[in-house]
Design an enzyme around this catalytic site. Structure first.
Site, PDB file in Angstrom:
ATOM      1  CG  ASP A  99     -23.209  -2.615   5.145  1.00  0.00           C
ATOM      2  OD1 ASP A  99     -23.618  -3.787   5.240  1.00  0.00           O
ATOM      3  OD2 ASP A  99     -22.152  -2.318   4.514  1.00  0.00           O
ATOM      4  CB  ILE A 100     -18.415  -0.474   6.569  1.00  0.00           C
ATOM      5  CG1 ILE A 100     -17.269   0.492   6.794  1.00  0.00           C
ATOM      6  CG2 ILE A 100     -18.025  -1.567   5.608  1.00  0.00           C
ATOM      7  CD1 ILE A 100     -16.122  -0.108   7.604  1.00  0.00           C
ATOM      8  CG  ASN A 116     -26.984 -11.766   1.527  1.00  0.00           C
ATOM      9  OD1 ASN A 116     -28.005 -11.864   0.835  1.00  0.00           O
ATOM     10  ND2 ASN A 116     -26.236 -10.677   1.531  1.00  0.00           N
ATOM     11  N   GLY A 159     -24.623 -15.692  -0.765  1.00  0.00           N
ATOM     12  CA  GLY A 159     -23.911 -14.412  -0.806  1.00  0.00           C
ATOM     13  C   GLY A 159     -23.465 -13.900   0.556  1.00  0.00           C
ATOM     14  CD  GLN A 160     -23.689 -15.976   6.406  1.00  0.00           C
ATOM     15  OE1 GLN A 160     -24.143 -17.064   6.045  1.00  0.00           O
ATOM     16  NE2 GLN A 160     -23.575 -15.630   7.661  1.00  0.00           N
ATOM     17  CG  HIS A 202     -25.377  -9.968   8.662  1.00  0.00           C
ATOM     18  ND1 HIS A 202     -24.496 -11.023   8.657  1.00  0.00           N
ATOM     19  CD2 HIS A 202     -25.376  -9.479   7.399  1.00  0.00           C
ATOM     20  CE1 HIS A 202     -23.992 -11.162   7.453  1.00  0.00           C
ATOM     21  NE2 HIS A 202     -24.518 -10.247   6.655  1.00  0.00           N
ATOM     22  CG  HIS A 218     -27.895  -6.788   4.494  1.00  0.00           C
ATOM     23  ND1 HIS A 218     -26.783  -6.055   4.139  1.00  0.00           N
ATOM     24  CD2 HIS A 218     -27.476  -8.080   4.568  1.00  0.00           C
ATOM     25  CE1 HIS A 218     -25.738  -6.851   3.996  1.00  0.00           C
ATOM     26  NE2 HIS A 218     -26.122  -8.099   4.246  1.00  0.00           N
TER      27      HIS A 218
HETATM   28  P1  5GP Z   1     -23.100 -10.237   3.856  1.00  0.00           P
HETATM   29  O1  5GP Z   1     -22.498 -10.188   2.492  1.00  0.00           O
HETATM   30  O2  5GP Z   1     -22.381 -11.179   4.765  1.00  0.00           O
HETATM   31  O3  5GP Z   1     -24.585 -10.433   3.842  1.00  0.00           O
HETATM   32  O4  5GP Z   1     -22.952  -8.770   4.416  1.00  0.00           O
HETATM   33  C1  5GP Z   1     -21.901  -8.334   5.199  1.00  0.00           C
HETATM   34  C2  5GP Z   1     -22.021  -6.831   5.272  1.00  0.00           C
HETATM   35  O5  5GP Z   1     -21.189  -6.375   6.310  1.00  0.00           O
HETATM   36  C3  5GP Z   1     -21.582  -6.106   3.990  1.00  0.00           C
HETATM   37  O6  5GP Z   1     -22.667  -5.328   3.499  1.00  0.00           O
HETATM   38  C4  5GP Z   1     -20.402  -5.247   4.444  1.00  0.00           C
HETATM   39  O7  5GP Z   1     -20.380  -3.967   3.832  1.00  0.00           O
HETATM   40  C5  5GP Z   1     -20.618  -5.149   5.940  1.00  0.00           C
HETATM   41  N1  5GP Z   1     -19.378  -5.027   6.692  1.00  0.00           N
HETATM   42  C6  5GP Z   1     -18.263  -5.791   6.559  1.00  0.00           C
HETATM   43  N2  5GP Z   1     -17.315  -5.415   7.427  1.00  0.00           N
HETATM   44  C7  5GP Z   1     -17.852  -4.389   8.150  1.00  0.00           C
HETATM   45  C8  5GP Z   1     -17.344  -3.580   9.221  1.00  0.00           C
HETATM   46  O8  5GP Z   1     -16.213  -3.730   9.691  1.00  0.00           O
HETATM   47  N3  5GP Z   1     -18.186  -2.632   9.705  1.00  0.00           N
HETATM   48  C9  5GP Z   1     -19.439  -2.436   9.211  1.00  0.00           C
HETATM   49  N4  5GP Z   1     -20.177  -1.456   9.761  1.00  0.00           N
HETATM   50  N5  5GP Z   1     -19.944  -3.182   8.209  1.00  0.00           N
HETATM   51  C10 5GP Z   1     -19.165  -4.149   7.684  1.00  0.00           C
END
Ligand code: 5GP
Ligand code: ZN
Length: 119
Positions: A33-34, A93, A99-100, A106, A108
């Site tokens: 994760d970034i 999420n 919270g998605q 995906h 986590h």
């Molecule tokens: P969500 O909130 O949809 O469950 O999680 C999305 C996740 O994707 C977040 O934790 C966010 O930091 C990660 N993320 C978003 N954009 C990028 C990206 O370009 N590269 C990577 N490696 N992670 C990303």
């Protein structure tokens, strides 16, 4: 749809957007994760574009099982400590109220020694 050209995670799977890869096989891709919450924080995604867990059908049971059984193995390989004093968190999420933010299913996988930045 197997691949959505407008989807961030489909682009990461294809290598159009760089990522730090954790694991890949025929069906799934995993990358760091970034914005990690914790010492270990990677995302495990199906190569099949499913917008969220709300799109999962009985025909995806094998794929979902594959992801769930890979998660503990990859968590250990990435530096999570053993159960029960260590462990990890698996989070999916789903939708706005869930919270998605990125609309490609995906998982986590978060862990490592505390304190964590979040969670
Ligand atoms: P969500 O909130 O949809 O469950 O999680 C999305 C996740 O994707 C977040 O934790 C966010 O930091 C990660 N993320 C978003 N954009 C990028 C990206 O370009 N590269 C990577 N490696 N992670 C990303
Ligand atoms: Zn996608």
């Amino acid at each position: 749809m197997r691949h959505d050209p407008n989807c961030l995670f489909c682009k990461i799977i294809d290598g159009q957007i760089p990522s730090r890869k954790v694991y890949e096989d025929e069906h799934v891709f995993a990358f760091h994760d970034i914005h990690p919450w914790a010492p270990v924080h990677f995302l495990l995604v199906p190569k099949l574009h499913l917008h969220s867990m709300a799109a999962v059908l009985p025909e995806h049971a094998g794929l979902m099982g594959h992801m769930m059984t890979l998660a503990p193995r990859l968590a250990m390989e990435q530096g999570c400590n053993p159960y029960p004093d260590g462990g990890f968190r698996v989070m999916v999420n789903t939708g706005t109220e869930g919270g998605q933010e990125v609309h490609h299913l995906h998982m986590h996988v978060i862990g490592g020694p505390r304190p964590w930045r979040k969670g």
